[in-house]
Design an enzyme around this catalytic site. Structure first.
Site, mmCIF file in Angstrom:
data_model
loop_
_atom_site.group_PDB
_atom_site.id
_atom_site.type_symbol
_atom_site.label_atom_id
_atom_site.label_comp_id
_atom_site.label_asym_id
_atom_site.label_seq_id
_atom_site.Cartn_x
_atom_site.Cartn_y
_atom_site.Cartn_z
ATOM 1 N N LYS A 1 1.299 7.869 3.122
ATOM 2 C CA LYS A 1 0.746 6.534 3.358
ATOM 3 C C LYS A 1 -0.016 6.457 4.673
ATOM 4 O O LYS A 1 -0.479 5.383 5.045
ATOM 5 C CB LYS A 1 1.872 5.493 3.339
ATOM 6 C CG LYS A 1 2.687 5.497 2.043
ATOM 7 C CD LYS A 1 3.936 4.661 2.187
ATOM 8 C CE LYS A 1 4.903 4.932 1.034
ATOM 9 N NZ LYS A 1 6.209 4.281 1.252
ATOM 10 N N PRO B 1 0.829 -1.190 0.000
ATOM 11 C CA PRO B 1 0.000 0.000 0.000
ATOM 12 C C PRO B 1 0.869 1.247 0.000
ATOM 13 O O PRO B 1 1.525 1.556 0.987
ATOM 14 C CB PRO B 1 -0.837 -0.098 1.284
ATOM 15 C CG PRO B 1 -0.433 -1.331 1.971
ATOM 16 C CD PRO B 1 0.736 -1.911 1.286
ATOM 17 N N GLU B 2 0.908 1.929 -1.119
ATOM 18 C CA GLU B 2 1.573 3.226 -1.217
ATOM 19 C C GLU B 2 0.455 4.250 -1.403
ATOM 20 O O GLU B 2 -0.712 3.917 -1.189
ATOM 21 C CB GLU B 2 2.588 3.203 -2.378
ATOM 22 C CG GLU B 2 3.619 2.079 -2.203
ATOM 23 C CD GLU B 2 4.667 2.003 -3.305
ATOM 24 O OE1 GLU B 2 4.951 3.035 -3.931
ATOM 25 O OE2 GLU B 2 5.202 0.902 -3.541
ATOM 26 N N ARG C 1 16.387 -5.453 -0.626
ATOM 27 C CA ARG C 1 15.230 -5.830 -1.424
ATOM 28 C C ARG C 1 15.616 -5.690 -2.882
ATOM 29 O O ARG C 1 16.742 -6.007 -3.230
ATOM 30 C CB ARG C 1 13.990 -5.041 -1.036
ATOM 31 C CG ARG C 1 14.179 -3.561 -0.852
ATOM 32 C CD ARG C 1 12.982 -2.971 -0.147
ATOM 33 N NE ARG C 1 12.911 -3.476 1.221
ATOM 34 C CZ ARG C 1 13.037 -2.722 2.299
ATOM 35 N NH1 ARG C 1 13.194 -1.433 2.173
ATOM 36 N NH2 ARG C 1 12.960 -3.228 3.493
#
Length: 293
Positions: free
Chosen positions: A61, A2-3, A276
DNA sequence: AATGAGGCCTGGTTGC
DNA sequence: TGCAACCAGGCCTCAT
């Protein structure tokens, strides 16, 4: 995941379903979900009972529900979805979700608000509203978060200046929520691709025009995603009714390793980034000669 | 002061 | 086949 666009989809859903409703009872199924409420779960639940939702707002956010004064003064329930948080509007009879963390019931006996979060990176907490530096009021923990590109008062040139003041790589700067908020790993990669810049480009060698280009691209791609209902790779991101967005079909590079760049056909590469991954086109986004480490 | 690394979490996937 | 390692990643804390 969720951005900004995904959180905005949730905000709109909450505005449709919980605005002007009065809370009667709150139950916390997992204390970790309210860990940012330092007074504890019982205090959280007790303070919400009897309050009415007077606004549903967002910065970057972060999402929050304004509450009427009651006996506590005006404050807000702050929500962060973390990686896997969901705000679901659910009829009382619907079975509890496996990862249901907080349930909020309302006086009208209408649908409940359920905070569901598999990985519990997200959470809810109650905070006073404090005056913000640039005007308006914000929940205390949000005071340090910069305006996001969809904020009517967002200042593009000031954000560019903020990025260029940093001494780091461009992608790191884009992810810094105190410079510009709402951008996460997905939309950072997509904005860099649209502006043909590599994330390892040192910010001190970014021109103002390039800074404006990458932030404009971020604004555009997040707007496109919002119109598509957000990006969902799996059932972890959904709107308040449990439905997924479909912007994942429009991603140019994020998660697209070895697939052709939509612009030039070169296979998309994946590079390690802060434990990441970053995705980019090797041809459209050449790695700078002197990358920021 | 500013920057960057590490830790928090769980479930699905990958590899031996 | 079974199990362990790995991966997703936003944000806070802590070290440099």
């Amino acid at each position: 995941m969720p951005e900004l666009p995904e959180v905005e989809v949730v905000r709109r859903g909450l505005a449709d379903h919980v605005l002007d409703r009065t809370i009667t009872e709150v139950s916390v199924a997992h204390p970790r979900a309210v860990r940012r409420h330092v007074a504890g779960a019982a205090d959280f639940a007790a303070r919400l009972a009897g309050r009415t939702v007077t606004g549903v707002r967002r910065r970057g956010k972060y999402l929050w529900l304004d509450l009427d004064g009651g006996s506590e003064g005006e404050d807000a329930v702050l929500a962060h979805l973390g990686m896997s948080g969901q705000m679901l509007v659910a009829d009382a009879g619907r079975p509890d979700e496996t990862h249901l963390r907080v349930r909020i019931r309302f006086a009208d006996d209408g649908p409940q608000l359920r905070f569901v979060d598999q990985r519990t990176f997200g959470g809810l907490s109650l905070h006073p509203l404090v005056p913000a530096a640039g005007g308006g009021v914000l929940p205390e923990p949000v005071a340090h978060i910069a305006r996001d590109p969809m904020d009517p008062a967002f200042d593009l040139d000031a954000a560019v200046a903020g990025i260029r003041r940093r001494r780091t790589g461009l992608k790191r700067a884009l992810l810094d929520q105190t410079v510009v908020s709402g951008i996460g790993n997905i939309y950072a990669d997509e904005a860099l691709w649209r502006s043909r810049l590599h994330g390892a480009r040192p910010t001190e060698r970014l021109t103002r025009a390039q800074g404006r280009a990458v932030l404009t691209a971020a604004t555009d791609v997040m707007g496109d995603a919002l119109r598509a209902g957000g990006t969902s790779f799996d059932a972890l991101y959904v709107n308040v009714n449990g439905a997924s967005g479909y912007f994942d079909r429009s991603l140019a590079v994020y998660g697209q390793v070895d697939r052709p760049c939509p612009r030039c056909g070169t296979p998309v590469r994946r590079e390690p980034f802060m434990n990441r991954s970053s995705y980019s086109c090797p041809r459209c986004q050449p790695r700078p000669r002197t990358p920021h480490p």
